[in-house]
Design an enzyme around this catalytic site. Structure first.
Site, mmCIF file in Angstrom:
data_model
loop_
_atom_site.group_PDB
_atom_site.id
_atom_site.type_symbol
_atom_site.label_atom_id
_atom_site.label_comp_id
_atom_site.label_asym_id
_atom_site.label_seq_id
_atom_site.Cartn_x
_atom_site.Cartn_y
_atom_site.Cartn_z
ATOM 1 N N ASP A 32 7.470 35.903 9.404
ATOM 2 C CA ASP A 32 8.469 35.200 10.217
ATOM 3 C C ASP A 32 8.590 35.815 11.605
ATOM 4 O O ASP A 32 8.789 35.106 12.599
ATOM 5 C CB ASP A 32 9.839 35.243 9.523
ATOM 6 C CG ASP A 32 9.886 34.308 8.327
ATOM 7 O OD1 ASP A 32 10.879 34.361 7.594
ATOM 8 O OD2 ASP A 32 8.926 33.541 8.121
ATOM 9 N N LEU A 82 18.896 26.803 13.409
ATOM 10 C CA LEU A 82 19.695 27.664 14.282
ATOM 11 C C LEU A 82 18.789 28.433 15.234
ATOM 12 O O LEU A 82 17.655 28.778 14.891
ATOM 13 C CB LEU A 82 20.500 28.674 13.452
ATOM 14 C CG LEU A 82 21.546 28.117 12.490
ATOM 15 C CD1 LEU A 82 22.161 29.256 11.684
ATOM 16 C CD2 LEU A 82 22.630 27.364 13.235
ATOM 17 N N LYS A 115 22.555 34.979 5.838
ATOM 18 C CA LYS A 115 21.456 34.040 6.114
ATOM 19 C C LYS A 115 20.498 34.110 4.931
ATOM 20 O O LYS A 115 19.665 35.002 4.826
ATOM 21 C CB LYS A 115 20.732 34.381 7.406
ATOM 22 C CG LYS A 115 19.685 33.333 7.773
ATOM 23 C CD LYS A 115 18.996 33.637 9.091
ATOM 24 C CE LYS A 115 18.037 32.509 9.448
ATOM 25 N NZ LYS A 115 16.985 32.311 8.438
ATOM 26 N N CYS A 432 -7.491 62.777 -19.965
ATOM 27 C CA CYS A 432 -7.445 62.355 -18.561
ATOM 28 C C CYS A 432 -6.289 63.075 -17.872
ATOM 29 O O CYS A 432 -5.127 62.914 -18.258
ATOM 30 C CB CYS A 432 -7.271 60.844 -18.459
ATOM 31 S SG CYS A 432 -7.093 60.248 -16.761
#
EC number: 6.5.1.2
Length: 671
Positions: A32, A82, A115, A432
């Site tokens: 954005d 907006l 928002k 391991c």
């Protein structure tokens, strides 16, 4: 063509391309913040040459064209977007413009709200009954999503109360809580379905399904924030008053709405929300600031695509672009091999990010990722940074494929991928070093054996120096041996030994969780401990018997059964008990003798509680004879839903399971 005309043409073409990807395809390619930067650049150029503004410029409209697969609905009142501000200076300039236009020296009363990062929709009610719903589309025409919106339980099909207008169009945001988003992606990875990049894309993809039955399975929710059509009725003359009226009629409204009587109060609201952002349970990308008075809103009016009386004050971007320089492979405590992208360092949401998880081989294939690619990185709250997508349009010429290892990068053992699983695992087990380290770190962690002061760096040294091979070896450590570690003096060493001694007194559930059995989290460990009561009974259980435990299905039951069937695991348990690890004998609760509505019930907690901690709630429920499970299934009797409840609530509703809220739980606890 003048150079500025060429720039304008290229910018408009680029923006239209990204608008199409974002609004129509739900597959944005850039963050954005990059889109906002391009739009600002276009606005600045058009301000220099207003004679070159065209009617179809992205600055003159709201979004992109709707999909043709849906019927279209024309908005009687346009759905505008907006304008944005990105810093305090820009907001203060906006505040001054508003005051100048109003010719007022008095502070404006602002209504500030979140928002939301979802999909804007309009919902039309006629005589209080929901008759249609549409997406924003291009602001003039949207897509008819009525059937899908009707499946969202947060949205009332009929308003209740007095003085409801004959025609009322409410506007708001459909979004997906983070818990629901994670569950959708978890299921998708397991089944090979579509994995969404972020909750916004998941919400949009869920809402714009041609089959509403798919939408109904997604835990979407909704907050109302405005009005379009208003006929045959009246509304309060302030924005906040309208929101409160909507709430009274049964429409969901965010509880984070505040009136601010000065620019400084607005900035304080912005900072507080930004601080709370990681704990909200859903994505937001800023705050919205509106003039509270409807009369003043009318006086201020609109520009081509946005009102003059409102602005979105956006947070620093949570997405940025950078390059993948390499991919390394890490090994976890269960042997899972996870690819990690090494990135050109980039600031994302105020943090320097140089690594991002790639999850597994399927995710690399889905992304189409190659070493050297330009990618979009996302970081939300405390979530580990991840690669959202590859910017294919900017792929460098010299990239190379990512080759998944055929042998463990730590111990060299073969790797395997079980059919139906997305994860590739090292078969080395405790030979391991990586698995040994991670298993021991899990064993001493706060939620497991809770060994205070034994951090990751100590475990790393203990394994690398071959001092410790199994969890039982930890309890054989002496202060003298620990003093030989880096940055470990005699006092610190003795503190660790004391902490190990203290940790020997534990609970059966903590002990089970500490063992690190695959798929056995805290809730499952508690369920197993409560159901079987003793280690002996659990070790002797068959797969069928294990599946009788709430929250335990065939997969978990098989992992538990196989763990106890392994001789080396049984040996470690014997050694731990010999070193003095112990827990209280089980308290047998006869649920038939308990006078409680929770007695004998399998209960699931979801969402956040405000009156007590989740641990306290669990303890009180168990004391009243309940079995508290970690996930919803057909075995569940009751779901207790707190704030921002997500996928568990949706599944409970789908299965027809009784749901109560926190207030009802507290009432029943005292009953």
């Amino acid at each position: 063509m003048e150079p500025i005309e060429q720039q304008l043409t290229e910018l408009r073409t680029t923006l239209r391309h990204h608008e199409y990807l974002y609004h129509v395809m739900d597959a944005p390619e850039i963050p954005d913040a990059e889109y906002d930067r391009l739009m600002r650049e276009l606005r600045e150029l058009e301000a220099q040459r207003p004679d070159l503004i065209t009617p179809d410029s992205p600055t003159q409209r709201v979004g992109a064209a709707p999909l043709t697969a849906f019927n279209q609905i024309r908005h009687e009142v346009p759905m505008l977007s907006l304008d944005n501000v990105f810093d305090e200076e820009s907001f203060l300039a906006f505040n001054k413009r508003v005051q100048d236009r109003l010719k007022s020296t008095e502070n404006v009363i602002w209504c500030c709200e979140l928002k939301l990062d979802g999909l804007a929709v309009s919902i039309l009610y006629e005589n209080g009954v929901l008759v249609s719903a549409a997406t924003r589309g291009d602001g003039t025409t949207g897509e008819d999503i009525t059937s899908n919106v009707r499946t969202i339980r947060a949205i009332p099909l009929k308003l209740h109360g007095d003085n409801i207008p004959a025609r009322l169009e409410v506007r708001g945001e459909v979004f997906l809580p983070q818990a629901g988003f994670e569950k959708i992606n978890e299921d998708a990875r397991r089944t090979g379905g579509k994995v969404f990049a972020n909750p916004r894309n998941a919400a949009a993809g869920s809402l714009r399904q041609l089959d509403p039955r798919i939408t109904a399975k997604r835990p979407l929710t909704f907050f109302c924030y405005g009005v379009g059509i208003l006929e045959g009725g009246e509304l309060p003359d302030t924005h906040l008053g309208r929101l409160l009226q909507f709430k009274a009629w049964g429409l969901p409204v965010s509880d984070r709405v505040t009136l601010c009587d000065s620019p400084q109060a607005v900035l304080d609201f912005y900072r507080n929300v930004e601080k709370d952002r990681p704990t909200l349970g859903f994505d937001i990308d800023g705050v919205v600031i509106k003039v509270n008075s409807l009369a003043l809103q009318e006086q201020l009016g609109f520009v081509a695509r946005a009102p003059r009386w409102a602005v979105a004050f956006k947070f620093p971007a949570q997405e940025q672009m950078t390059f993948v320089r390499d991919v390394e492979f890490q090994v976890g405590r269960t042997g899972a091999i996870t690819p990690v992208a090494r990135l050109e360092p980039v600031q994302v949401a105020g943090v320097l990010v140089s690594n991002a998880t790639l999850h597994n081989a399927d995710e690399i294939e889905r992304l189409g990722l190659r070493i050297g690619d330009k990618v979009v990185i996302r970081r939300a709250g405390d979530v580990i940074p991840q690669v959202v997508n590859v910017v294919l349009s900017e792929r460098p010429e010299e990239t190379r494929p990512i080759v998944f290892p055929t042998h463990c990068p730590v111990c060299g053992s073969d790797v395997e991928r079980v059919e139906g699983e997305a994860v590739t695992r090292c078969t080395g087990g405790l030979i391991c070093g990586a698995q040994r380290k991670e298993s021991l770190k899990h064993f001493v962690s706060r939620r497991a054996m809770d060994v205070d002061g034994m951090g990751d760096k100590i475990i790393d040294q203990l394994v690398e120096r071959e001092y410790v091979h199994t969890p039982a070896d930890l309890f054989r450590l002496t202060a003298g041996k620990l003093t030989g570690l880096d940055r470990m003096g005699p006092k610190s060493a003795q503190n660790v030994v004391n902490a190990l001694e203290k940790a020997k007194a534990t609970t059966f559930a903590r002990f089970l969780y500490a063992l690190g059995i695959r798929e056995v989290g805290e809730a499952t460990a508690e369920g197993l401990a409560a159901y079987f009561g003793t280690l002996e009974a659990l070790q002797a259980a068959t797969i069928d018997e294990l599946q009788k435990v709430p929250d335990v299905g065939i997969v978990v039951a098989t992992h538990v059964f196989n763990f106890f069937a392994e001789e080396s695991n049984r040996d470690v348990i014997v050694q731990l008990l010999a070193e003095g690890v112990h827990w209280p004998a089980p308290v047998v609760i006869n649920v038939q003798e308990i006078d409680s509505p929770f007695a004998g019930k399998t209960v699931v907690l979801t969402g956040s509680l405000s009156q007590m901690s989740r641990d306290d709630a669990k303890a009180r429920l168990v004391a009243l004879g309940a079995k508290v499970a970690g996930s919803v299934s057909k075995k569940t009797d009751l779901v207790i839903a707190g704030e921002a409840a997500g996928s568990k609530l949706a599944k409970a509703q789908e299965l027809g399971i009784t749901v109560i809220d926190e207030a009802e739980m507290i009432r029943l606890l005292g009953a």
